[in-house]
Scaffold this motif. Structure first.
Motif, short mmCIF file in Angstrom:
data_model
loop_
_atom_site.label_atom_id
_atom_site.label_comp_id
_atom_site.label_asym_id
_atom_site.label_seq_id
_atom_site.Cartn_x
_atom_site.Cartn_y
_atom_site.Cartn_z
N ALA A 275 10.41 -4.43 23.37
CA ALA A 275 11.23 -5.56 23.80
C ALA A 275 12.19 -5.15 24.91
O ALA A 275 12.39 -5.88 25.89
N ALA A 276 12.79 -3.98 24.76
CA ALA A 276 13.69 -3.47 25.81
C ALA A 276 12.92 -3.23 27.11
O ALA A 276 13.44 -3.48 28.21
N PHE A 277 11.67 -2.79 26.97
CA PHE A 277 10.85 -2.50 28.14
C PHE A 277 10.48 -3.78 28.91
O PHE A 277 10.45 -3.77 30.15
N VAL A 278 10.23 -4.87 28.19
CA VAL A 278 9.77 -6.10 28.87
C VAL A 278 10.92 -7.03 29.26
O VAL A 278 10.68 -8.01 29.98
N LEU B 15 0.82 -1.21 0.00
CA LEU B 15 0.00 0.00 0.00
C LEU B 15 0.86 1.27 0.00
O LEU B 15 0.34 2.38 0.08
N GLY B 16 2.16 1.08 -0.08
CA GLY B 16 3.06 2.23 -0.09
C GLY B 16 3.35 2.78 1.29
O GLY B 16 3.74 3.94 1.43
N LEU B 17 3.17 1.93 2.33
CA LEU B 17 3.34 2.39 3.71
C LEU B 17 4.55 1.73 4.37
O LEU B 17 4.50 1.30 5.52
N SER B 18 5.65 1.68 3.64
CA SER B 18 6.87 1.08 4.19
C SER B 18 7.37 1.84 5.41
O SER B 18 7.93 1.23 6.34
N ASN B 19 7.17 3.14 5.42
CA ASN B 19 7.59 3.94 6.59
C ASN B 19 6.84 3.51 7.84
O ASN B 19 7.41 3.49 8.94
N LEU B 20 5.56 3.17 7.68
CA LEU B 20 4.76 2.72 8.82
C LEU B 20 5.28 1.37 9.33
O LEU B 20 5.33 1.13 10.54
N VAL B 21 5.69 0.51 8.40
CA VAL B 21 6.25 -0.78 8.79
C VAL B 21 7.54 -0.58 9.59
O VAL B 21 7.76 -1.24 10.61
N GLN B 22 8.38 0.33 9.15
CA GLN B 22 9.63 0.60 9.86
C GLN B 22 9.36 1.16 11.26
O GLN B 22 10.05 0.81 12.23
N LYS B 23 8.36 2.02 11.36
CA LYS B 23 7.98 2.55 12.68
C LYS B 23 7.49 1.42 13.59
O LYS B 23 7.84 1.35 14.76
N GLU B 24 6.66 0.56 13.02
CA GLU B 24 6.12 -0.57 13.79
C GLU B 24 7.26 -1.44 14.33
O GLU B 24 7.29 -1.80 15.51
N LYS B 25 8.22 -1.76 13.48
CA LYS B 25 9.34 -2.60 13.89
C LYS B 25 10.17 -1.90 14.97
O LYS B 25 10.63 -2.54 15.93
N GLY B 26 10.36 -0.60 14.80
CA GLY B 26 11.13 0.15 15.80
C GLY B 26 10.43 0.18 17.14
O GLY B 26 11.08 0.04 18.19
N TYR B 27 9.13 0.35 17.13
CA TYR B 27 8.38 0.39 18.39
C TYR B 27 8.32 -0.99 19.05
O TYR B 27 8.32 -1.10 20.28
N LEU C 267 2.84 -0.43 22.82
CA LEU C 267 2.52 -0.17 21.42
C LEU C 267 1.36 0.81 21.27
O LEU C 267 1.34 1.64 20.36
N ASN C 268 0.41 0.75 22.19
CA ASN C 268 -0.68 1.73 22.17
C ASN C 268 -0.21 3.10 22.63
O ASN C 268 -0.68 4.13 22.14
N GLU C 269 0.73 3.12 23.55
CA GLU C 269 1.31 4.39 23.99
C GLU C 269 1.99 5.10 22.82
O GLU C 269 1.89 6.32 22.67
N TYR C 270 2.67 4.33 21.99
CA TYR C 270 3.34 4.91 20.82
C TYR C 270 2.36 5.26 19.70
O TYR C 270 2.70 5.99 18.77
N GLY C 271 1.16 4.70 19.78
CA GLY C 271 0.14 4.98 18.76
C GLY C 271 0.26 4.13 17.51
O GLY C 271 -0.49 4.34 16.54
N ILE C 272 1.18 3.16 17.52
CA ILE C 272 1.41 2.39 16.29
C ILE C 272 0.26 1.44 16.00
O ILE C 272 -0.07 1.19 14.83
N VAL C 273 -0.38 0.90 17.03
CA VAL C 273 -1.50 -0.01 16.80
C VAL C 273 -2.62 0.73 16.08
O VAL C 273 -3.20 0.23 15.11
#
Length: 225
Positions: free
Chosen positions: A99-102, A82-94, A157-163
């Protein structure tokens, strides 16, 4: 064969081991010391959680990437189409941030299970061969790890808004339900995405521990294979 048996005996520090050429590899394997297996697992967990605590290490680790659930792969693939590669990268980063948090939450669960290992269990693990120690730990802790970290991953993930961002992107194209098992509510989508991320973390961690176990030169099972 004789030098390998002697090496295994020295590595274990077991007084009762008589290293002779007539001893079979399985006989040596069943004498693997409890303290040796515990140390290997603790060191493997430490290595894995160390990777979790470093965002770049987490993102670049092949064993963690290999643990990506198929549903999350499908979501990311659809977003990219869908042309949303940037969103995928954000998701992976978050997810890496989560992971660091848990990591500190997962550590005592794993360490307690390792410390609770008995001599009888150690012998059973030894008979299972290389990788059996990680399989034991995974069987003992997977459900507990998921129960402990999935809600924390969901909150992060909800705190970051990515979901919400992924949810909106897929809902707008009528794709979310199919990718997440026909779940329509925002809360269901949140839990699904977060559970997939938590699943990747748990399985990725065990991939790292297993790799450490199988490649550790201090593991007598690796000498005998």
């Amino acid at each position: 064969m004789k030098k390998y048996i002697l090496a295994a005996g020295l590595a274990l520090g077991s007084v009762g081991i008589i290293a002779t050429t007539t001893q079979s590899c399985m006989t040596i394997a069943t004498t693997v010391g409890l303290s040796v297996l515990k140390k290997i697992l603790i060191d493997g967990v430490s290595k894995g959680l160390g990777i979790f605590k470093d965002k770049n290490s987490f993102l670049g680790n092949e064993l963690i990437n290999a643990a990506l659930p198929q549903q999350l792969k499908d979501i990311n693939s659809t977003l990219e189409k869908l042309g949303l590669s940037n969103l995928v990268q954000k998701e992976k980063g978050y997810i890496a941030d989560a992971a660091a948090f848990v990591a500190p939450i997962a550590e005592p669960i794993l360490i307690n299970a390792i410390n609770d290992m008995t001599s009888a269990e150690a012998q059973q693990i030894a008979q299972g061969g290389s990788g059996a120690a990680t399989a034991y730990l995974k069987q003992k802790t997977s459900a507990q790890l998921m129960a402990a970290i999935a809600p924390k991953v969901d909150a992060k993930l909800n705190e970051y808004g990515i979901v919400r961002s992924v949810n909106l992107a897929l809902q707008g194209n009528n794709l979310l339900g199919g990718l997440l098992g026909n779940q329509n509510s925002n809360s269901s989508a949140s839990l699904s995405l977060s559970n997939l991320a938590a699943e990747q973390m748990v399985n990725g961690l065990f991939n790292i521990v297993e790799n450490y176990e199988k490649t550790n030169p201090e593991n007598p099972m690796n000498i005998l294979k």
